[in-house]
Scaffold this active site. Structure first.
Site, short mmCIF file in Angstrom:
data_model
loop_
_atom_site.label_atom_id
_atom_site.label_comp_id
_atom_site.label_asym_id
_atom_site.label_seq_id
_atom_site.Cartn_x
_atom_site.Cartn_y
_atom_site.Cartn_z
N ARG A 25 2.87 -7.20 8.92
CA ARG A 25 2.20 -6.15 9.71
C ARG A 25 2.72 -6.14 11.15
NH1 ARG A 25 -3.61 -7.77 7.13
NH2 ARG A 25 -3.66 -6.31 5.37
N ASN B 143 -1.78 -0.26 7.41
CA ASN B 143 -1.25 -1.61 7.66
C ASN B 143 -0.42 -2.17 6.50
OD1 ASN B 143 -3.36 -2.14 5.96
ND2 ASN B 143 -4.44 -3.56 7.34
N LYS C 229 0.84 -1.20 0.00
CA LYS C 229 0.00 0.00 0.00
C LYS C 229 0.88 1.26 0.00
CE LYS C 229 -3.83 -2.38 2.34
NZ LYS C 229 -4.66 -2.45 3.57
N THR D 62 -5.30 -8.28 10.22
CA THR D 62 -5.69 -6.98 9.65
C THR D 62 -5.24 -5.83 10.56
OG1 THR D 62 -7.59 -8.02 8.61
CG2 THR D 62 -7.67 -5.63 8.86
N ARG E 17 -1.65 -14.72 3.42
CA ARG E 17 -2.32 -14.03 4.53
C ARG E 17 -1.55 -14.24 5.84
NH1 ARG E 17 -6.77 -10.61 3.81
NH2 ARG E 17 -7.64 -11.37 5.77
N GLU F 117 -9.20 -10.30 -8.15
CA GLU F 117 -8.28 -9.18 -7.93
C GLU F 117 -7.16 -9.17 -8.98
OE1 GLU F 117 -9.13 -9.03 -3.12
OE2 GLU F 117 -7.15 -9.62 -3.79
N PHE G 125 -15.38 3.12 7.68
CA PHE G 125 -14.00 3.50 7.35
C PHE G 125 -13.73 3.51 5.85
CE2 PHE G 125 -13.95 -1.10 8.29
CZ PHE G 125 -13.38 -1.61 7.13
P1 IDP Z 1 -7.54 -7.36 5.17
O1 IDP Z 1 -6.74 -6.26 4.47
O2 IDP Z 1 -6.75 -7.97 6.28
O3 IDP Z 1 -8.12 -8.37 4.21
P2 IDP Z 1 -10.23 -6.21 5.36
O4 IDP Z 1 -11.21 -6.49 6.44
O5 IDP Z 1 -10.47 -6.79 4.00
O6 IDP Z 1 -8.78 -6.63 5.90
O7 IDP Z 1 -10.11 -4.62 5.25
C1 IDP Z 1 -9.43 -4.03 4.16
C2 IDP Z 1 -8.58 -2.90 4.68
O8 IDP Z 1 -9.41 -1.89 5.22
C3 IDP Z 1 -7.61 -3.25 5.82
O9 IDP Z 1 -6.41 -3.86 5.38
C4 IDP Z 1 -7.37 -1.90 6.43
O10 IDP Z 1 -6.44 -1.13 5.67
C5 IDP Z 1 -8.74 -1.24 6.28
N1 IDP Z 1 -9.54 -1.41 7.50
C6 IDP Z 1 -10.16 -2.53 7.92
N2 IDP Z 1 -10.80 -2.32 9.10
C7 IDP Z 1 -10.56 -1.02 9.40
C8 IDP Z 1 -10.95 -0.19 10.49
O11 IDP Z 1 -11.65 -0.60 11.42
N3 IDP Z 1 -10.51 1.11 10.44
C9 IDP Z 1 -9.74 1.61 9.45
N4 IDP Z 1 -9.35 0.85 8.40
C10 IDP Z 1 -9.75 -0.43 8.38
MG MG Z 2 -9.54 -8.13 2.75
#
Ligand code: IDP
Ligand code: MG
Length: 153
Positions: free
Chosen positions: A104, A114, A11, A93, A87, A128, A59
């Site tokens: 991370r 992250n 990112k 996450t 993963r 994707e 978010f």
């Molecule tokens: P992942 O990236 O581990 O698959 P997802 O739930 O798919 O997690 O969420 C995508 C992205 O959204 C996360 O990597 C993070 O950057 C952001 N994100 C997820 N939950 C939150 C939150 O509660 N606050 C702010 N950003 C979030």
């Molecule tokens: Mg995801």
């Protein structure tokens, strides 16, 4: 377990913090094969498509702004169990819940910064990869390390 492809992205925070090399190395060192890589700023519409499943989350606008804030290093990695293991290499996450030794867990603190993305299922990986790459971007070759990484093909 089977040979899979997964979409991994560094990112904008990961790129700006000089973490392209260290993150890429985690996948190389583990034995995965790089089949596509591209530095890009795909724009809001593309990023909204990538995160379409999260469109209802509070978010979401901040997430799109974050992802649109600088270049992203988009990659495809291939190998046995690449989606699930990718993963595991990324960590949880929320980086505060990520074990040390994960990307991370070693390089991030805030969930909204992250540093990396990884596909969460084989089906989503295919979607994707199709969103971020053209079929001709995916390079087909046998890794010189293949027989040293895998006991059986
Ligand atoms: P992942 O990236 O581990 O698959 P997802 O739930 O798919 O997690 O969420 C995508 C992205 O959204 C996360 O990597 C993070 O950057 C952001 N994100 C997820 N939950 C939150 C939150 O509660 N606050 C702010 N950003 C979030
Ligand atoms: Mg995801």
């Amino acid at each position: 377990m089977s040979t899979e492809r997964t979409f991994i992205a560094i990112k904008p925070d990961g790129v700006q913090r000089g973490l392209v090399g260290p993150i890429l190395s985690r996948f190389e060192n583990r034995g995965y094969k790089l089949v596509a890589i591209k530095l890009m700023t795909p724009g809001k519409a593309h990023l909204e498509k990538h995160y379409a499943d999260l469109a209802g989350k509070p978010f979401f606008p901040g997430l799109i702004e974050y992802m649109n804030s600088g270049p992203i290093c988009a990659m495809v990695w291939e190998g046995r169990d690449a989606v699930k293991t990718g993963r595991v290499l990324l960590g949880a996450t929320n980086p505060l819940a990520s074990a040390p030794g994960t990307i991370r867990g070693d390089f991030a603190i805030d969930v909204g910064r992250n540093v990396c993305h990884g596909s969460d299922s084989v089906e989503n990986a295919e979607k994707e990869i199709a969103l971020w790459f053209k079929p001709e971007d995916l390079v087909s070759y046998k890794s010189a390390a293949f027989d040293w990484v895998y006991e059986k093909a």
